[in-house]
Motif scaffolding. Structure first.
Motif, PDB file in Angstrom:
ATOM      1  N   ALA A 103     -68.367  47.514 -69.728  1.00  0.00           N
ATOM      2  CA  ALA A 103     -68.704  47.371 -68.308  1.00  0.00           C
ATOM      3  C   ALA A 103     -68.827  45.918 -67.876  1.00  0.00           C
ATOM      4  CB  ALA A 103     -70.015  48.096 -68.009  1.00  0.00           C
ATOM      5  N   ASN A 104     -68.934  45.004 -68.834  1.00  0.00           N
ATOM      6  CA  ASN A 104     -69.130  43.589 -68.507  1.00  0.00           C
ATOM      7  C   ASN A 104     -67.788  42.924 -68.200  1.00  0.00           C
ATOM      8  OD1 ASN A 104     -71.861  43.888 -68.902  1.00  0.00           O
ATOM      9  ND2 ASN A 104     -71.802  43.179 -71.024  1.00  0.00           N
ATOM     10  N   LEU A 105     -67.198  43.293 -67.077  1.00  0.00           N
ATOM     11  CA  LEU A 105     -65.891  42.765 -66.700  1.00  0.00           C
ATOM     12  C   LEU A 105     -66.017  41.315 -66.239  1.00  0.00           C
ATOM     13  CD1 LEU A 105     -64.520  45.787 -64.649  1.00  0.00           C
ATOM     14  CD2 LEU A 105     -64.143  45.266 -67.057  1.00  0.00           C
ATOM     15  N   PRO A 106     -65.050  40.460 -66.579  1.00  0.00           N
ATOM     16  CA  PRO A 106     -65.076  39.085 -66.067  1.00  0.00           C
ATOM     17  C   PRO A 106     -64.724  39.064 -64.592  1.00  0.00           C
ATOM     18  CG  PRO A 106     -63.083  39.469 -67.345  1.00  0.00           C
ATOM     19  CD  PRO A 106     -63.930  40.703 -67.507  1.00  0.00           C
ATOM     20  N   VAL A 107     -65.385  38.193 -63.826  1.00  0.00           N
ATOM     21  CA  VAL A 107     -65.121  38.065 -62.387  1.00  0.00           C
ATOM     22  C   VAL A 107     -64.586  36.684 -62.026  1.00  0.00           C
ATOM     23  CG1 VAL A 107     -66.831  39.806 -61.783  1.00  0.00           C
ATOM     24  CG2 VAL A 107     -67.515  37.403 -61.915  1.00  0.00           C
ATOM     25  N   TRP A 108     -64.737  35.706 -62.912  1.00  0.00           N
ATOM     26  CA  TRP A 108     -64.213  34.363 -62.672  1.00  0.00           C
ATOM     27  C   TRP A 108     -64.120  33.650 -64.001  1.00  0.00           C
ATOM     28  CZ3 TRP A 108     -66.175  29.359 -63.464  1.00  0.00           C
ATOM     29  CH2 TRP A 108     -65.452  28.334 -62.871  1.00  0.00           C
ATOM     30  N   THR A 109     -63.025  32.916 -64.219  1.00  0.00           N
ATOM     31  CA  THR A 109     -62.836  32.182 -65.461  1.00  0.00           C
ATOM     32  C   THR A 109     -62.481  30.733 -65.145  1.00  0.00           C
ATOM     33  OG1 THR A 109     -60.532  32.935 -65.517  1.00  0.00           O
ATOM     34  CG2 THR A 109     -62.130  34.155 -66.849  1.00  0.00           C
ATOM     35  N   VAL A 110     -62.915  29.848 -66.011  1.00  0.00           N
ATOM     36  CA  VAL A 110     -62.662  28.423 -65.847  1.00  0.00           C
ATOM     37  C   VAL A 110     -61.165  28.156 -65.971  1.00  0.00           C
ATOM     38  CG1 VAL A 110     -62.912  26.208 -67.008  1.00  0.00           C
ATOM     39  CG2 VAL A 110     -64.916  27.603 -66.581  1.00  0.00           C
ATOM     40  N   GLY A 111     -60.618  27.453 -64.977  1.00  0.00           N
ATOM     41  CA  GLY A 111     -59.216  27.079 -65.018  1.00  0.00           C
ATOM     42  C   GLY A 111     -58.261  28.245 -64.976  1.00  0.00           C
ATOM     43  N   GLY A 112     -58.703  29.387 -64.468  1.00  0.00           N
ATOM     44  CA  GLY A 112     -57.832  30.552 -64.418  1.00  0.00           C
ATOM     45  C   GLY A 112     -57.639  31.225 -65.748  1.00  0.00           C
ATOM     46  N   GLY A 113     -58.528  30.961 -66.725  1.00  0.00           N
ATOM     47  CA  GLY A 113     -58.433  31.637 -68.019  1.00  0.00           C
ATOM     48  C   GLY A 113     -57.954  30.742 -69.136  1.00  0.00           C
ATOM     49  N   ILE A 114     -58.291  29.440 -69.089  1.00  0.00           N
ATOM     50  CA  ILE A 114     -57.898  28.521 -70.166  1.00  0.00           C
ATOM     51  C   ILE A 114     -58.555  28.973 -71.481  1.00  0.00           C
ATOM     52  CG2 ILE A 114     -58.009  26.147 -70.987  1.00  0.00           C
ATOM     53  CD1 ILE A 114     -58.072  25.242 -68.114  1.00  0.00           C
TER      54      ILE A 114
END
Length: 803
Positions: A103-114
Motif C-alpha cells: 500500500a505504500n505507493l511512491p508519490v514523488w521521486t527525486v529527479g524523476g526516479g534517479i
C-alpha cells in the motif's frame, strides 16, 4: 525562555533517525536532548514538522524515514525498487506510510526516479540545497538548486508536499512544482509539466501524461502518438489542470472557472480516506482511492477503458487481446523458424516474443500470414501509411512491395489499407474488430521442415558404376585415398579457420561489452549524464531540416520535440574515444550558470559528433560590433560594461566553481551570445580536449591563456575595435577619442570604463604570473577592488594610460 524550548528542539536538534550532522549546541541543551531520547527511545519513523540544514538520511540505513506530522507520508530511500542484479537500485522520494508495503505507493521521486547505490546520502545542505550525493566520492547526483535563497528548514506537509522555507515560512521550493508520476489532492499541472510512467527493468518509460500549451490533456507515447486526449473548445484559455481531494480532475481557465472535469466513481464517498492520480507503467492514467476498512487501493477511474487501446500495450511483436480474466498479451507469430534468416530472434523490448525474420535475408520467397479481426501498427517509427484498396488488392500490394512488412485492411466499408514499413510491429485483436491484417514472413521450404521433423534422415550415397572410369584396381584405391586426404585436410582447415573467426568475434564482443558495462556504471554514478539526451545523426538531420539554417561556422538552428529551438554544433576532428567523449559532455551538461549556454544533448557516431545547446535568440558580440554597423549604437556604456562583467563571471564559474578547473580555450567575440535582453551567454567552453591534442606549454596554463584572451576581449568591447593587439596605440587613441566624443559627464561611469581598461591591460601582460586571477578581474569590474596602472615595461606606454 521556556516557550523557546520547543522551537529549539524542532529546528536545531540532530535526531538519530536522520543520522544528522548536527550543529554546535550548548552543553545543557545536549544533555536535555539526550535525557529525552533516553526516555522515549528512537524510532525508525519519527514525525517532525521541520528539519534544519545539516540533516541527512543514508541509504545504508534506509529503513529510517522522515514521516509527516499526520503520519500519512514518509520521505526517504524507498523500498521495493532494489534488485539483486543491480548495484544502483535505490530511489529517494515520498511514499505513503500506510503500514503495508504493497500500500505504500511512491508519490514523488527525486529527479524523476534517479537510481543510486546504498552508499548514497540525501541531505539538506548548509547552503540551503536539498541534495542527493554518492559516498565516498561526494558526487552530487541531484540538487534542488536553492543555494543562497535563504532556506532555513525543510517541511514534509500533511498533503505530501515537501517544501523548503525561509525563516518567515515563505516557500522557496516544493516537490509539488516538479511532479513525477503522481498528482496528490491540491496539486496542479501546468504547461510544460508532465507525468512520466514509472521505469521498468531500468528502461525509461515511453508513456507521458501531458498538458499542452492549448490546455489539452493527453496521454502520449514518446512525442509521436496520442492515444487519449481531452477535447476542448477553441475559446477556452486554460490556466492549469487541478486535482482535488474529492477525486476530481479538472481544467481551470484564466477566470478560475472549471471548463472540464472527470470524477472518480466513488466521488464524495465517506469511506474513502485518500486519493491520488497516477500514470502507471502500462501507460494508463488512473484515479486511486484508499478504503480504510479494506486497507487497499481501488481504481475509481481510468482514462483508457480498453487497455488494448493503449499504444504499444504489449510491446514489440505482440498482440493485445482479452479472455475471461481481462486483457492478455500474446505473441504475434508463434512458429518462428530460424531457417529464414541469419539474424538472432531476440526481442529487446522485454515482451518475450521472438523477433520477425529479416525479409532481406530470406533464402526463398516471402509469404503472407493472415490474422483475422486484428489491427497491426508500427512502433518504431510509428508512421503508417493509409491507402484506399480492397482487401485482395491490399494484400497484393504488400506482396509486391519489398519495403512493406505488414498491412491492415479495414472491413467496415471504408476501404482503408494501412501499410507498415517497419519490422517493429505490435497490435490488438477482438471479435468485434472489422479488420484483417497480413504479416509478411519468409517462406520455409518443405524439405527444411521435413529435416527439422526427422533429424535422423540422411541421403544415401550415389555409387559410381562406370567400369571404364579407372584403368585398374590399384589406381582406383590410390585415387580414393588421395581424394579422402584432400577432403579431410580441406575440411579440417575450414573448421579451424571458422573456429578462429568465431573466437575472434566472441572475444571482440566481450571486450566491447565490458567497456559498455564500465561506462554504464560510471554514468549511473554521475548525475549529470541523466539530464542529457542522446540523439542519432539522422535525428540531427531531421531537427535541423538537413542543416538549412546556419547560425555560424558548423552551428545550425533546429527544432527539437514540442518545437523547442536548439543550436546544433557539428564537431570535426574529434580525437576522444566514445567513453571520454560521453564523460566530457556529461561534465559540461552539469554546468549551470546564467552566463553559460546550457548543453542539452549530444550525438556520437563513428563519423558524426554533435552537441545540442539551448538556442539563444539574439546575435553574437562579433556580429553586433562588426557585422551590423547600424546596431553598434544600440549598446550604451553601461550595457557594454555589464556584458564584460557577465563574461568574466562565466569564466570565474568555469575556473573556480566547478569540481575541476575548466578552461574555455576559445574565448572570442564569436563565442559570446546575447539574448533579447542583451544578457551575455558564453558558449563553446571546455571543448579543446575533444577537438585536438593540447600542446604542452611551459610558459602558461590553459586558465592563464583564458585570462589573456579575456583582456583582449575587454578592450574589444570597450573600443569596438577588432584588431587590438595588432594596433595597440591606434586602439587606445580611438578609445580616448570615443570618450571625448560622448562627453562623459558621469564621473562614476568614467571610473568604470577606466577600471575595465586597466584590468584588461593587466590581463594582456606577457608574463603569466603578472596577470590577475579571474576572481580579481570580477571584483575590479564590480568595483569592489581597486586596480593600479600596469608596469612601465608593458607594450602600451605609460602616457596613454595617464591621458
Amino acid at each position: 525562555m521556556l516557550l523557546a524550548w520547543p522551537n529549539k528542539l524542532e529546528y536545531d536538534i540532530p535526531i538519530k533517525h536522520f543520522q544528522g550532522r548536527g550543529f554546535r549546541f550548548d552543553t545543557a541543551l545536549v544533555v536535555v536532548v539526550l535525557l529525552v531520547f533516553a526516555c522515549t527511545g528512537f524510532s525508525d519513523e519519527f514525525p517532525m514538522v521541520s528539519v534544519p540544514p545539516g540533516f541527512e538520511i543514508s541509504g545504508s540505513n534506509r529503513s529510517r524515514t522522515w514521516v509527516s506530522q499526520n503520519g500519512v507520508f514518509a520521505f526517504g530511500f524507498l523500498e521495493g525498487f532494489q534488485r539483486a542484479d543491480d548495484v544502483d537500485s535505490l530511489v529517494v522520494g515520498i511514499r505513503y506510510n500506510l503500514g503495508d508495503n504493497a500500500a505504500n505507493l511512491p508519490v514523488w521521486t527525486v529527479g524523476g526516479g534517479i537510481r543510486v547505490s546504498e552508499n548514497s546520502t540525501v541531505r539538506l545542505s548548509l547552503d540551503g540545497r536539498l541534495i542527493l550525493f554518492d559516498n565516498p566520492s561526494g558526487v552530487i547526483v541531484w540538487s534542488s538548486n536553492t543555494a543562497s535563497l535563504g532556506v532555513k528548514k525543510a517541511t514534509l506537509l500533511n498533503t505530501g508536499n515537501l517544501v523548503l522555507m525561509d525563516m518567515d515560512d515563505n516557500v522557496l521550493w516544493e516537490s509539488f512544482g516538479s511532479p513525477t508520476t503522481t498528482l496528490l489532492p491540491g496539486q496542479s499541472l501546468h504547461f510544460p509539466q508532465t507525468l512520466r510512467a514509472p521505469s521498468t527493468k531500468s528502461v525509461s518509460s515511453y508513456y507521458n501524461f501531458v498538458i499542452r500549451r492549448s490546455g489539452e490533456l493527453a496521454l502520449v507515447w514518446e512525442a509521436n502518438v496520442t492515444y487519449w486526449r481531452v477535447h476542448l473548445s477553441s475559446n477556452d484559455v486554460i490556466k492549469e489542470a487541478n486535482y482535488d481531494s474529492n477525486g476530481t480532475l479538472g481544467l481551470i481557465d484564466d477566470n478560475g472557472r472549471m471548463v472540464w472535469s472527470i470524477a472518480s466513481k466513488d466521488f464524495e464517498d465517506g469511506f474513502v480516506a485518500l486519493r491520488h492520480l497516477r500514470i502507471d507503467s502500462d501507460g494508463n492514467l488512473r484515479i486511486y482511492s484508499w478504503f480504510t476498512l479494506l486497507r487497499a487501493w481501488r481504481v475509481g477511474w481510468q482514462a483508457v477503458e480498453n487497455q488494448c487501446n493503449v499504444f504499444g500495450a504489449c510491446g514489440l511483436y505482440s498482440i493485445c487481446g482479452f479472455n475471461s480474466t481481462g486483457p492478455i498479451c500474446d505473441c504475434l507469430y508463434q512458429d518462428s523458424v530460424t531457417w529464414g534468416s541469419d539474424m538472432p530472434l531476440v526481442d529487446s523490448s522485454g515482451s518475450g516474443c521472438g523477433k520477425m525474420a529479416d525479409l532481406q535475408n530470406c533464402k526463398m520467397k516471402t509469404s503472407m500470414l493472415t490474422l483475422r479481426r486484428t489491427v497491426l501498427y508500427g512502433l518504431y517509427p510509428p508512421q503508417d501509411v493509409d491507402m484506399m484498396l480492397s482487401e485482395a488488392a491490399c494484400k497484393e500490394y504488400c506482396s509486391n512491395d519489398t519495403t512493406c512488412m505488414a498491412i491492415t485492411s479495414k472491413n467496415d466499408g471504408s476501404g482503408v489499407c494501412t501499410i507498415k514499413r517497419t519490422s517493429f510491429v505490435s497490435g490488438y485483436r477482438s471479435p468485434s474488430i472489422p479488420a484483417t491484417s497480413f504479416l509478411k514472413l519468409c517462406l520455409v521450404p518443405q524439405a527444411v521442415l521435413a529435416r527439422g521433423a526427422n533429424p535422423h534422415n540422411s541421403a544415401k550415397p550415389i555409387p559410381l558404376t562406370s567400369a571404364g572410369f579407372f584403368g585398374h584396381e590399384g589406381d582406383k584405391k590410390m585415387f580414393i585415398r588421395v581424394i579422402f586426404f584432400i577432403v579431410s585436410v580441406t575440411t579440417m582447415s575450414f573448421i579451424t579457420i571458422e573456429m578462429f573467426v568465431f573466437w575472434y568475434i566472441y572475444w571482440r564482443r566481450q571486450i566491447i561489452a565490458q567497456e559498455r558495462i564500465q561506462f554504464e556504471k560510471y554514468t549511473q554514478m554521475n548525475h549529470h549524464y541523466s539530464f542529457l539526451i542522446r540523439v542519432s545523426f539522422e535525428e540531427i538531420e531531421q531537427l535541423t531540416n538537413n542543416f538549412a539554417n546556419e547560425l555560424g561556422p558548423s552551428v545550425y538552428k533546429g527544432l527539437y520535440r514540442h518545437e523547442i529551438p536548439v543550436a546544433v554544433k557539428v564537431l570535426n576532428n574529434v580525437f576522444a574515444t566514445e567513453k571520454d567523449f560521453r564523460v566530457m559532455v556529461s561534465n559540461l551538461g552539469g554546468m549551470n550558470h546564467q552566463h553559460l549556454v546550457p548543453l542539452k544533448g549530444f550525438c556520437f557516431e563513428e563519423e558524426h559528433k554533435c552537441l545540442l545547446y539551448e538556442y539563444v535568440s539574439n546575435v553574437s558580440l562579433d556580429k553586433l560590433f562588426f557585422g551590423m554597423e547600424q546596431r553598434k549604437t544600440e549598446l550604451n556604456w553601461q550595457q557594454r560594461l555589464d556584458i564584460a562583467l557577465g563574461v568574466a563571471r562565466a569564466l570565474a564559474y568555469l575556473h573556480t566553481e566547478c569540481q575541476t578547473c575548466v578552461a574555455h580555450g576559445n574565448l572570442k567575440l564569436q563565442n559570446v551570445l546575447l539574448d533579447e535582453k542583451f544578457t551575455p551567454k558564453l558558449t563553446d567552453f571546455g571543448l579543446r580536449s575533444l577537438l585536438r591534442k593540447e600542446a604542452a606549454s611551459s610558459s602558461e596554463s590553459p586558465a592563464e591563456r583564458d585570462i589573456f584572451m579575456l583582456g583582449e576581449m575587454l578592450l574589444q568591447i570597450v573600443t569596438c575595435e577588432r584588431d587590438i593587439l595588432g594596433s595597440k596605440m591606434h586602439s587606445l587613441r580611438t578609445m580616448i577619442k570615443i570618450n571625448e566624443e560622448h562627453k562623459l559627464e558621469d564621473c562614476l561611469e568614467s571610473e568604470k570604463i577606466e577600471r575595465a581598461i586597466k584590468i584588461a591591460l593587466w590581463c594582456l601582460q606577457s608574463q603569466p604570473f603578472l596577470r590577475p586571477s579571474i576572481g580579481e578581474v570580477v571584483k575590479v569590474l564590480e568595483g569592489s577592488l581597486s586596480v593600479d596602472r600596469p608596469p612601465f615595461n608593458f607594450a602600451f606606454k605609460q602616457g596613454m594610460i595617464d591621458d
